[in-house]
Design a protein around this motif. Structure first.
Motif, PDB file in Angstrom:
ATOM      1  N   ALA A  73       0.824  -1.205   0.000  1.00 51.99           N
ATOM      2  CA  ALA A  73       0.000   0.000   0.000  1.00 51.99           C
ATOM      3  C   ALA A  73       0.864   1.263   0.000  1.00 51.99           C
ATOM      4  CB  ALA A  73      -0.947  -0.005   1.198  1.00 51.99           C
ATOM      5  N   VAL A  74       1.951   1.263   0.770  1.00 56.37           N
ATOM      6  CA  VAL A  74       2.824   2.434   0.847  1.00 56.37           C
ATOM      7  C   VAL A  74       3.564   2.648  -0.478  1.00 56.37           C
ATOM      8  CG1 VAL A  74       4.885   3.393   1.973  1.00 56.37           C
ATOM      9  CG2 VAL A  74       3.024   2.427   3.347  1.00 56.37           C
ATOM     10  N   VAL A  75       4.139   1.592  -1.019  1.00 59.30           N
ATOM     11  CA  VAL A  75       4.870   1.730  -2.285  1.00 59.30           C
ATOM     12  C   VAL A  75       3.923   2.164  -3.406  1.00 59.30           C
ATOM     13  CG1 VAL A  75       6.175   0.473  -4.061  1.00 59.30           C
ATOM     14  CG2 VAL A  75       6.737   0.181  -1.644  1.00 59.30           C
ATOM     15  N   PHE A  76       2.763   1.553  -3.476  1.00 55.62           N
ATOM     16  CA  PHE A  76       1.746   1.938  -4.454  1.00 55.62           C
ATOM     17  C   PHE A  76       1.384   3.418  -4.276  1.00 55.62           C
ATOM     18  CE2 PHE A  76      -2.941   2.307  -5.088  1.00 55.62           C
ATOM     19  CZ  PHE A  76      -2.960   2.224  -6.474  1.00 55.62           C
ATOM     20  N   GLY A  77       1.199   3.839  -3.035  1.00 55.49           N
ATOM     21  CA  GLY A  77       0.840   5.222  -2.751  1.00 55.49           C
ATOM     22  C   GLY A  77       1.913   6.212  -3.164  1.00 55.49           C
ATOM     23  N   VAL A  78       3.158   5.889  -2.862  1.00 61.69           N
ATOM     24  CA  VAL A  78       4.268   6.776  -3.231  1.00 61.69           C
ATOM     25  C   VAL A  78       4.345   6.934  -4.754  1.00 61.69           C
ATOM     26  CG1 VAL A  78       6.793   6.982  -3.256  1.00 61.69           C
ATOM     27  CG2 VAL A  78       5.603   6.395  -1.142  1.00 61.69           C
ATOM     28  N   ILE A  79       4.193   5.840  -5.472  1.00 62.06           N
ATOM     29  CA  ILE A  79       4.231   5.898  -6.942  1.00 62.06           C
ATOM     30  C   ILE A  79       3.097   6.765  -7.476  1.00 62.06           C
ATOM     31  CG2 ILE A  79       3.920   4.535  -9.058  1.00 62.06           C
ATOM     32  CD1 ILE A  79       5.443   2.257  -7.562  1.00 62.06           C
ATOM     33  N   VAL A  80       1.896   6.574  -6.961  1.00 63.12           N
ATOM     34  CA  VAL A  80       0.739   7.348  -7.418  1.00 63.12           C
ATOM     35  C   VAL A  80       0.928   8.834  -7.129  1.00 63.12           C
ATOM     36  CG1 VAL A  80      -1.723   7.782  -6.992  1.00 63.12           C
ATOM     37  CG2 VAL A  80      -0.910   5.445  -7.335  1.00 63.12           C
ATOM     38  N   MET A  81       1.397   9.165  -5.928  1.00 61.05           N
ATOM     39  CA  MET A  81       1.568  10.583  -5.577  1.00 61.05           C
ATOM     40  C   MET A  81       2.708  11.223  -6.369  1.00 61.05           C
ATOM     41  SD  MET A  81       0.597  10.858  -1.543  1.00 61.05           S
ATOM     42  CE  MET A  81       1.633   9.566  -0.916  1.00 61.05           C
ATOM     43  N   TYR A  82       3.786  10.479  -6.589  1.00 61.89           N
ATOM     44  CA  TYR A  82       4.888  10.996  -7.403  1.00 61.89           C
ATOM     45  C   TYR A  82       4.407  11.269  -8.827  1.00 61.89           C
ATOM     46  CZ  TYR A  82       9.241  11.285  -9.979  1.00 61.89           C
ATOM     47  OH  TYR A  82      10.246  11.700 -10.808  1.00 61.89           O
ATOM     48  N   ASP A  83       3.650  10.339  -9.359  1.00 65.76           N
ATOM     49  CA  ASP A  83       3.111  10.488 -10.708  1.00 65.76           C
ATOM     50  C   ASP A  83       2.166  11.691 -10.792  1.00 65.76           C
ATOM     51  OD1 ASP A  83       2.553   9.494 -13.479  1.00 65.76           O
ATOM     52  OD2 ASP A  83       0.540   9.265 -12.624  1.00 65.76           O
ATOM     53  N   ALA A  84       1.326  11.868  -9.789  1.00 64.66           N
ATOM     54  CA  ALA A  84       0.345  12.958  -9.801  1.00 64.66           C
ATOM     55  C   ALA A  84       1.012  14.323  -9.807  1.00 64.66           C
ATOM     56  CB  ALA A  84      -0.591  12.844  -8.591  1.00 64.66           C
ATOM     57  N   GLN A  85       2.080  14.491  -9.031  1.00 62.81           N
ATOM     58  CA  GLN A  85       2.712  15.801  -8.967  1.00 62.81           C
ATOM     59  C   GLN A  85       3.893  15.932  -9.919  1.00 62.81           C
ATOM     60  OE1 GLN A  85       5.809  17.126  -7.349  1.00 62.81           O
ATOM     61  NE2 GLN A  85       6.596  15.058  -7.457  1.00 62.81           N
ATOM     62  N   GLY A  86       4.304  14.872 -10.519  1.00 72.02           N
ATOM     63  CA  GLY A  86       5.443  14.931 -11.424  1.00 72.02           C
ATOM     64  C   GLY A  86       5.030  14.803 -12.872  1.00 72.02           C
ATOM     65  N   ILE A  87       4.915  13.585 -13.312  1.00 73.06           N
ATOM     66  CA  ILE A  87       4.675  13.297 -14.725  1.00 73.06           C
ATOM     67  C   ILE A  87       3.358  13.885 -15.208  1.00 73.06           C
ATOM     68  CG2 ILE A  87       4.324  11.428 -16.395  1.00 73.06           C
ATOM     69  CD1 ILE A  87       6.193   9.754 -14.458  1.00 73.06           C
ATOM     70  N   ARG A  88       2.277  13.682 -14.472  1.00 77.44           N
ATOM     71  CA  ARG A  88       0.978  14.197 -14.925  1.00 77.44           C
ATOM     72  C   ARG A  88       0.945  15.718 -14.935  1.00 77.44           C
ATOM     73  NH1 ARG A  88      -2.756  12.614 -11.221  1.00 77.44           N
ATOM     74  NH2 ARG A  88      -4.333  13.646 -12.426  1.00 77.44           N
ATOM     75  N   ARG A  89       1.579  16.365 -13.937  1.00 73.53           N
ATOM     76  CA  ARG A  89       1.621  17.830 -13.906  1.00 73.53           C
ATOM     77  C   ARG A  89       2.405  18.367 -15.099  1.00 73.53           C
ATOM     78  NH1 ARG A  89       5.197  21.598 -11.212  1.00 73.53           N
ATOM     79  NH2 ARG A  89       6.148  19.818 -10.190  1.00 73.53           N
ATOM     80  N   HIS A  90       3.545  17.744 -15.404  1.00 73.52           N
ATOM     81  CA  HIS A  90       4.352  18.187 -16.534  1.00 73.52           C
ATOM     82  C   HIS A  90       3.633  17.957 -17.863  1.00 73.52           C
ATOM     83  CE1 HIS A  90       7.696  19.389 -14.147  1.00 73.52           C
ATOM     84  NE2 HIS A  90       7.791  18.194 -13.592  1.00 73.52           N
ATOM     85  N   THR A  91       2.873  16.883 -17.955  1.00 70.50           N
ATOM     86  CA  THR A  91       2.069  16.640 -19.152  1.00 70.50           C
ATOM     87  C   THR A  91       1.054  17.763 -19.345  1.00 70.50           C
ATOM     88  OG1 THR A  91       2.347  14.262 -18.883  1.00 70.50           O
ATOM     89  CG2 THR A  91       0.551  14.984 -20.296  1.00 70.50           C
ATOM     90  N   GLY A  92       0.441  18.212 -18.271  1.00 74.85           N
ATOM     91  CA  GLY A  92      -0.494  19.330 -18.337  1.00 74.85           C
ATOM     92  C   GLY A  92       0.180  20.621 -18.771  1.00 74.85           C
TER      93      GLY A  92
END
Length: 156
Positions: A73-92
């Motif tokens: 759950a923690v590893v999954f959460g870290v990946i999701v949060m990193y993606d949300a503020q990193g890759i997805r934000r930069h895509t926007g």
């Protein structure tokens, strides 16, 4: 809610609650009521972060911090949060640049008849990811909801 599904329930509840709060944060920012943020990505708080944080918190309390379930759950959460503020934000941000470039080319094509430009009918979605504060806000909300869910379960 039966015990087996409580983790799923708390995660989905956190996502729904965070999405609902986006209506209020939009009102606070713009002064206008709008239901569209309920169905959009991005904004404060991050529903992705709220969901995975609620799940990780509830799982850690239920199974212990040493369990494989908590680790997952923690590893999954870290990946999701990193993606949300990193890759997805930069895509926007890239989508915003492309939309601006489309407008600039359209303006130039009006001055140069040899330059043909067909404008897209629909602009790219620019609100895809989150600022770090939005991810943090979602994480705090999720942790709080995970704690509430666990401790209300204990009192039954």
């Amino acid at each position: 809610m039966n015990e087996m599904n409580r983790g799923i329930g708390v995660a989905l509840s956190a996502i729904t609650f965070a999405q609902s709060l986006k209506i209020l944060t939009h009102k606070a920012q713009t002064g206008k009521w709008d239901w569209r943020p309920l169905f959009q990505t991005g904004g404060m708080p991050s529903s992705h972060s709220a969901g995975v944080s609620a799940l990780a918190t509830y799982t850690a309390l239920k199974t212990g911090k040493q369990s494989i379930e908590t680790a997952l759950a923690v590893v999954f959460g870290v990946i999701v949060m990193y993606d949300a503020q990193g890759i997805r934000r930069h895509t926007g941000e890239i989508a915003q640049l492309v939309n601006d470039l489309d407008e600039d080319i359209e303006l130039l094509s009006g001055h140069y008849p040899d330059l043909f430009h067909a404008r897209r009918d629909v602009e790219l979605n620019e609100l895809l990811g989150h600022q770090p504060a939005e991810v943090g806000g979602g994480a705090v909300l999720g942790i709080a909801l995970g704690l509430i869910s666990y401790y209300t379960r204990m009192k039954r």
